[in-house]
Design a protein around this motif. Structure first.
Motif, mmCIF file in Angstrom:
data_model
loop_
_atom_site.group_PDB
_atom_site.id
_atom_site.type_symbol
_atom_site.label_atom_id
_atom_site.label_comp_id
_atom_site.label_asym_id
_atom_site.label_seq_id
_atom_site.Cartn_x
_atom_site.Cartn_y
_atom_site.Cartn_z
ATOM 1 N N LEU A 3 0.825 -1.208 0.000
ATOM 2 C CA LEU A 3 0.000 0.000 0.000
ATOM 3 C C LEU A 3 0.862 1.263 0.000
ATOM 4 O O LEU A 3 0.488 2.271 -0.598
ATOM 5 C CB LEU A 3 -0.928 0.006 1.221
ATOM 6 N N ARG A 4 2.024 1.199 0.657
ATOM 7 C CA ARG A 4 2.924 2.355 0.724
ATOM 8 C C ARG A 4 3.763 2.500 -0.540
ATOM 9 O O ARG A 4 4.536 3.447 -0.669
ATOM 10 C CB ARG A 4 3.852 2.235 1.931
ATOM 11 N N GLY A 5 3.633 1.562 -1.462
ATOM 12 C CA GLY A 5 4.421 1.608 -2.686
ATOM 13 C C GLY A 5 5.832 1.092 -2.524
ATOM 14 O O GLY A 5 6.680 1.290 -3.404
ATOM 15 N N GLU A 6 6.109 0.405 -1.423
ATOM 16 C CA GLU A 6 7.447 -0.109 -1.157
ATOM 17 C C GLU A 6 7.644 -1.525 -1.685
ATOM 18 O O GLU A 6 8.752 -2.057 -1.645
ATOM 19 C CB GLU A 6 7.721 -0.080 0.360
ATOM 20 N N LYS A 7 6.567 -2.130 -2.140
ATOM 21 C CA LYS A 7 6.614 -3.514 -2.603
ATOM 22 C C LYS A 7 5.614 -3.687 -3.736
ATOM 23 O O LYS A 7 4.529 -3.099 -3.701
ATOM 24 C CB LYS A 7 6.273 -4.472 -1.444
ATOM 25 N N GLN A 8 5.977 -4.488 -4.720
ATOM 26 C CA GLN A 8 5.072 -4.809 -5.814
ATOM 27 C C GLN A 8 4.524 -6.224 -5.630
ATOM 28 O O GLN A 8 5.158 -7.071 -4.999
ATOM 29 C CB GLN A 8 5.809 -4.720 -7.156
ATOM 30 N N LEU A 9 3.352 -6.468 -6.159
ATOM 31 C CA LEU A 9 2.830 -7.822 -6.154
ATOM 32 C C LEU A 9 3.719 -8.708 -7.026
ATOM 33 O O LEU A 9 4.328 -8.258 -7.994
ATOM 34 C CB LEU A 9 1.397 -7.848 -6.676
#
Length: 229
Positions: free
Chosen positions: A215-221
């Motif tokens: 959600l924070r944009g620190e990880k991608q699916l």
């Protein structure tokens, strides 16, 4: 050579550990590496396990789901079975072990705590099929897979957690194995962890942390965390 998903009959003849298929090629590669590292290049299992595998699934391969609704609430199940060794009450453990004569690994009809949908992959299933089946069996929800959130590389099993969205479901649901279902905001799940009522706290919290990083944009699916981390 590691046997891939060859089906039930082949598995019974070979006695080899069969890696279920997954839609994610990188995950398939990593799981294959993990199996080789844990069990050898041509791993086999005791044929005495076959009846248990046929009924309950593959002990080495599991799948879980983080089911999130449009309000950002996460579906959790209140489980109605627990292993004797994991019962929090010492008196209750003593009752089952010394009075009832159960083994420490036996499952009994007691409060199993709160958990996200998760379970073993059945012979012939893909990881994604197994995940969807577990969600439906444990919560009566049909879901759409959005991608992999996190991989749990256990001592003797691997379990990807998928982020999924709800297609249909009920607010209330119960079975002999599911006492009930409820949707929690992330902070609510953290409270469940603090008061020690999560069934699998490390797995749930790893999945929740991965979701919040997403959600924070620190990880991608579909980013596959390495099994040797």
């Amino acid at each position: 050579m590691l046997a891939l998903n060859a089906g039930k009959g082949d598995m019974q003849m070979s006695g080899k550990i069969v890696v279920p298929v997954t839609e994610n090629a990188e995950l398939m590669e990593k799981i294959t590496e993990w199996v080789h590292a844990k069990f050898g290049s041509d791993p086999e299992y005791d044929s005495a396990l076959q009846p248990v595998i046929d009924e309950f699934g593959l002990p080495w391969f599991r799948a879980a789901a983080l089911v999130v609704d449009r309000e950002g609430k996460i579906l959790m199940m209140h489980e109605g079975k627990a292993q004797v060794k994991k019962l929090k009450s010492e008196a209750l453990r003593d009752y089952y072990l010394n009075i009832k004569g159960f083994s420490k690994n036996a499952w009994v009809d007691e409060d199993g705590g709160w958990n996200i949908p998760a379970g073993r992959i059945m012979v012939g299933e893909t990881f994604e099929q197994g995940m969807s089946r577990e969600v439906e069996e444990e919560s009566a929800h049909k879901v759409k897979n959005l991608g992999i959130l996190h991989i749990r590389w256990g001592k003797d099993y691997v379990m990807p957690t998928y982020l999924v969205e709800v297609l249909s479901g009920h607010e209330q649901y119960s079975t002999p194995e599911t006492l009930g279902i409820h949707k929690f905001l992330p902070e609510g799940i953290r409270i469940l962890n603090e008061i020690e009522v999560l069934r699998s706290p490390e797995s749930v919290m790893d999945s929740l942390n991965a979701y919040e990083a997403y959600l924070r944009g620190e990880k991608q699916l579909n980013e596959i965390n390495s099994w040797d981390e």
